[in-house]
Design a protein around this motif. Structure first.
Motif, PDB file in Angstrom:
ATOM      1  N   PHE B 263      -5.542  15.181 -17.783  1.00 37.70           N
ATOM      2  CA  PHE B 263      -6.224  14.630 -17.261  1.00 37.70           C
ATOM      3  C   PHE B 263      -7.550  13.785 -18.159  1.00 37.70           C
ATOM      4  O   PHE B 263      -7.936  12.711 -17.960  1.00 37.70           O
ATOM      5  N   VAL B 264      -7.730  14.455 -18.935  1.00 35.46           N
ATOM      6  CA  VAL B 264      -8.985  13.954 -20.304  1.00 35.46           C
ATOM      7  C   VAL B 264      -8.740  12.594 -20.516  1.00 35.46           C
ATOM      8  O   VAL B 264      -8.986  11.754 -20.730  1.00 35.46           O
ATOM      9  N   ILE B 266      -6.088  10.899 -19.105  1.00 34.31           N
ATOM     10  CA  ILE B 266      -7.094   9.653 -17.923  1.00 34.31           C
ATOM     11  C   ILE B 266      -8.115   9.482 -17.777  1.00 34.31           C
ATOM     12  O   ILE B 266      -8.310   8.123 -17.400  1.00 34.31           O
ATOM     13  N   ILE B 267      -9.106  10.474 -17.270  1.00 30.44           N
ATOM     14  CA  ILE B 267     -10.366  10.183 -17.645  1.00 30.44           C
ATOM     15  C   ILE B 267     -11.238   9.094 -18.295  1.00 30.44           C
ATOM     16  O   ILE B 267     -11.545   8.234 -18.721  1.00 30.44           O
ATOM     17  N   GLN B 269      -8.845   7.290 -20.670  1.00 29.14           N
ATOM     18  CA  GLN B 269      -7.614   6.342 -21.681  1.00 29.14           C
ATOM     19  C   GLN B 269      -8.550   5.233 -21.706  1.00 29.14           C
ATOM     20  O   GLN B 269      -8.266   5.047 -23.529  1.00 29.14           O
ATOM     21  N   ASP B 270      -9.595   4.231 -21.146  1.00 36.39           N
ATOM     22  CA  ASP B 270     -10.518   2.939 -21.229  1.00 36.39           C
ATOM     23  C   ASP B 270     -11.191   3.183 -21.962  1.00 36.39           C
ATOM     24  O   ASP B 270     -10.768   1.940 -23.734  1.00 36.39           O
ATOM     25  N   HIS B 271     -11.573   4.129 -22.648  1.00 36.91           N
ATOM     26  CA  HIS B 271     -12.445   4.284 -24.215  1.00 36.91           C
ATOM     27  C   HIS B 271     -11.577   4.423 -25.319  1.00 36.91           C
ATOM     28  O   HIS B 271     -12.085   4.111 -26.082  1.00 36.91           O
TER      29      HIS B 271
END
Lengths: 464, 283
Positions: B263-264, B266-267, B269-271
């Motif tokens: 989850f972490v 996925i949340i 990922q961009d950063h």
């Protein structure tokens, strides 16, 4: 990644965390419900008390045993243990016909025995002699007869005595003639020898002549009982004693006993076969029932409560080590309705019959009566100190005892408790506790006392 | 067409590498859905000494959720260590940010004597592996009376230099003119950090959060070295402690353990990607 997906992921993550949070409590609740709840105890070092119980009876201090001559049949028993009785109250009725028969039989037996020389002891007997070579024609006494001094014992044949005396006289005269002839011929030495013979014969002749003149009867030299007659009618007298007389004859014990028994039987017969209480009191025990034949033991015992009461109990041989004189014991009567605590043991003695020890305890309680049953409780302690646990917590497996000890461990949930089986050896025990030996346990070890579920080795438990 | 023919082997090689990387994860995810008998056939050869090999089928013969039920309903230990992990990781992240953000802002925005030397030291400390400082950490924590507490793991991690390095890159990218204009408008340094630095350096901070979360979620050496009390263990050392007899439980626990990290990831990922790229390019 799209923002919408991220937001969904965040929501899902939060839901996941929430679910984990809820499940944390659910899981803990299920886990707690599954764990057996146990209580625990620890070893206590102490001596093991043994409560030994023995039954006994209340008795009067003063007990009067009543004996009845042996061999009589009981037709009725008119009292029971614990009955209060007065003097001359009939306790036992005997068969009167059998009693009469027994008296007659015993009288005959005594008479027979008194006629026997063996009945008398040899000491103190006076022998009665008479002149020898005479014929006895009448015997006036027999063994066992009482005689007074001067009473005729027997008579000798007077004709025979007369002829015998005449013969003695003729022999004496012939010798005198011979002596005169020798004197005339001058044979001095032979005459001297013959003089001695004539003197002796003269003496014998005189004895027989005097006896003849006295009537030929032999009388008792002393008063007493004829203890033996050694001559018989028609027989010839000899140099030995003809009759033995004892002024104070000692009769054999069996005859004495028979006489005593006869007296008792006669007394019973005079009392119509009724055996009565000798004193006012309480019947402590009766050993006869209807139809029994009396024996040499006491027929019944009468207690006299006026002199105080005691509790008597017989303790088996194996338990005698637990009690000694001066010990304090507890007594209970009437199914525990009367309890007496700290009663002192007055006396311990070996009973007349049987094994064990008879324990006597003085009682000072007006509620108790002689003849009552009671229970004696002794609290005795084991010789050694043992690590003790309640007997109820010991499990058994094929005859071997074991318990569960609780081990405290650090687990993921914090302090956890795990049970481990420990085989034990019991050194001593009573109804409540057991003393252990050779055990790895100590007084800090937690030992499972109760468990809500059946336990097994290595099982986790929780303390209640 | 020719170009496609040339790239095909390359794709094939990468596909094989991907498969090799994914396969252990695939096993970890699929195995817990098997029953005990089926799992035994797979796991027993691993502990046996008969030389046989473990067999594994992609599709379970009798798919079941029993292992997850056993873990989630009947194993409260798991929750204890799960929340231990959450508490430790969250504490570390919060305090790391409180320490690292001002430090990184100072390195990015202020010029002072020895700044470069100090920053180089930070970088060097970042490169020092845990095993080197383990003994000294242990001595210090012992003197502080913090051994066998969660703080023994949290405090050394709070002062890690790696977050400073990551966040520094995010702050360094912020144009100085923006911060100067804010100062001209009357903002003090804390307000500049609060209203200019944090929003604009957000990607660096978040990438730090993501990377550090994954690092802390999986840390093994620190709790193993400084914590003896099982009740304080995090999830990362709970799994290795389960023996092979509890293999099914271990596999299920591994899957659950994977979920927060996933989850972490996925949340953030961009950063995470931006942070890594920024760090790589700017340095």
């Amino acid at each position: 990644m799209k923002e919408e997906t991220k937001q969904r992921a965040v929501k899902a993550f939060l839901i996941f965390l929430a679910a984990m949070f809820v499940l944390t409590f659910a899981s803990r609740a299920v886990y707690a419900a599954k764990l057996p709840k146990v209580t625990y105890t620890t070893l206590k070092y102490q001596k093991i008390p043994h409560a030994l119980k023995f039954s006994g009876n209340v008795d009067a201090v003063n007990k009067i045993p009543v004996y009845i001559p042996e061999g009589l049949r009981v037709t009725a028993v008119k009292a029971d243990c614990g009955d209060s009785v007065g003097r001359s109250n009939v306790i036992i009725q005997l068969d009167r016909r059998q009693l009469s028969d027994a008296i007659i039989s015993l009288e005959n037996q005594i008479e027979l025995e008194l006629g026997s020389a063996q009945t008398y002891a040899p000491e103190g007997q006076v022998p009665v002699f008479t002149l020898p070579d005479l014929r006895l024609i009448e015997l006036c006494v027999s063994t066992g007869d009482s005689v007074s001094k001067g009473d005729t014992l027997f008579r000798l044949d007077s004709d025979y005595l007369s002829r015998f005396t005449e013969q003695l006289r003729r022999d004496l005269n012939a010798d005198i003639v011979s002596l005169n002839e020798l004197a005339a011929t001058g044979e001095g030495s032979s005459a001297d020898a013959l003089k001695g013979v004539i003197s002796e014969k003269q003496q014998i002749y005189d004895e027989y002549r005097r006896f003849y003149e006295s009537g030929g009867t032999v009388t008792a030299p002393v008063s007493g009982t004829v203890t033996d007659v050694l001559v018989s009618v028609g027989g010839m007298t000899m140099d030995t004693a003809a009759v033995l007389i004892s002024s104070s004859p000692e009769i054999s014990a069996s005859v004495e006993e028979a006489k005593r028994k006869l007296a008792e039987l006669k007394e019973l017969n005079d009392n119509e076969g009724k055996v009565c209480s000798p004193e006012i009191g309480v019947i402590a025990d009766i050993n006869l029932t209807e139809g029994d034949i009396t024996d040499n033991s006491a027929a019944f015992t009468v207690s006299d409560p006026a002199d105080g009461i005691v509790f008597r109990a017989v303790i088996p041989e194996g338990d005698t080590g637990y009690i000694s004189e001066g010990d304090k014991v507890d007594l209970s009567f009437r199914n525990g309705k009367i309890r007496l605590e700290n009663c002192e043991v007055k006396r311990i003695a070996k009973p007349i019959k049987g094994d064990g020890r008879k324990v006597v305890i003085e009682l000072n309680d007006d509620r108790l009566k002689a003849g009552e049953n009671g229970e004696l409780t002794i609290t005795a302690f084991s010789a050694e100190n043992y690590g003790c646990i309640p007997l109820s917590i010991i499990n058994e497996d094929k005859g071997d005892g074991y318990i569960y000890r609780i081990e405290e461990t650090e687990g993921f949930l914090g302090k956890e408790y795990v049970v481990h089986r420990v085989d034990i050896n019991i050194a001593d025990q009573n109804k409540n506790i057991a003393g252990l030996i050779d055990t790895s346990l100590d007084d800090t070890t937690m030992i499972v006392q109760t468990a809500s579920k059946e336990l097994s080795e290595g099982q986790k438990v929780r303390l209640s | 067409m020719k170009k496609n023919m040339r790239t095909l082997p390359v794709y094939a090689v990468f596909a094989l590498i991907c498969a090799a990387v994914i396969f252990p994860v695939l096993i970890a995810v699929l195995l817990p859905f098997r029953g005990n008998d089926e799992l035994r056939a797979t796991l027993d050869p691993l502990t046996g000494s008969d030389g046989s090999y473990s067999s594994f089928g992609i599709v379970a013969q009798y798919p079941t959720l029993d292992n997850f039920r056993d873990l989630l309903i009947f194993t409260p230990d798991f929750y204890k260590v799960f929340w231990n992990s959450v508490l430790i990781v969250v504490s570390i992240l919060v305090f790391q940010l409180l320490v690292a953000i001002p430090s990184a802002w100072a390195f990015a925005r202020f010029d002072f004597r020895g700044k470069k030397l100090l920053f180089d030291l930070y970088v060097i400390f970042m490169l020092v592996p845990f095993q080197v400082t383990m003994l000294s950490d242990h001595i210090i924590l012992d003197r502080l009376g913090l051994l066998n507490t969660r703080l023994a793991v949290i405090i050394p991690a709070v002062f890690s230099t790696f977050p400073v390095f990551l966040i520094y890159r995010g702050f360094a990218d912020i144009p100085r003119d923006i911060a100067d204009s804010a100062r001209i408008d009357g903002a003090n340094e804390w307000e500049v950090l609060r209203y200019i630095g944090l929003p604009l350096g957000r990607s660096g901070i978040l990438s730090c959060v993501v990377i550090c979360f994954l690092d802390m979620w999986n840390m093994v050496e620190q709790p193993l070295a400084f914590i003896q009390d099982k009740a304080l263990y995090p999830l990362s050392i709970y799994l290795p402690m389960l023996d092979m007899g509890l293999g099914a439980l271990m596999l299920a626990a591994a899957v659950i353990t994977l979920i927060p990290a996933a989850f972490v990831f996925i949340i953030g990922q961009d950063h995470l990607e931006q942070g890594i790229i920024a760090s790589a390019l700017k340095e």
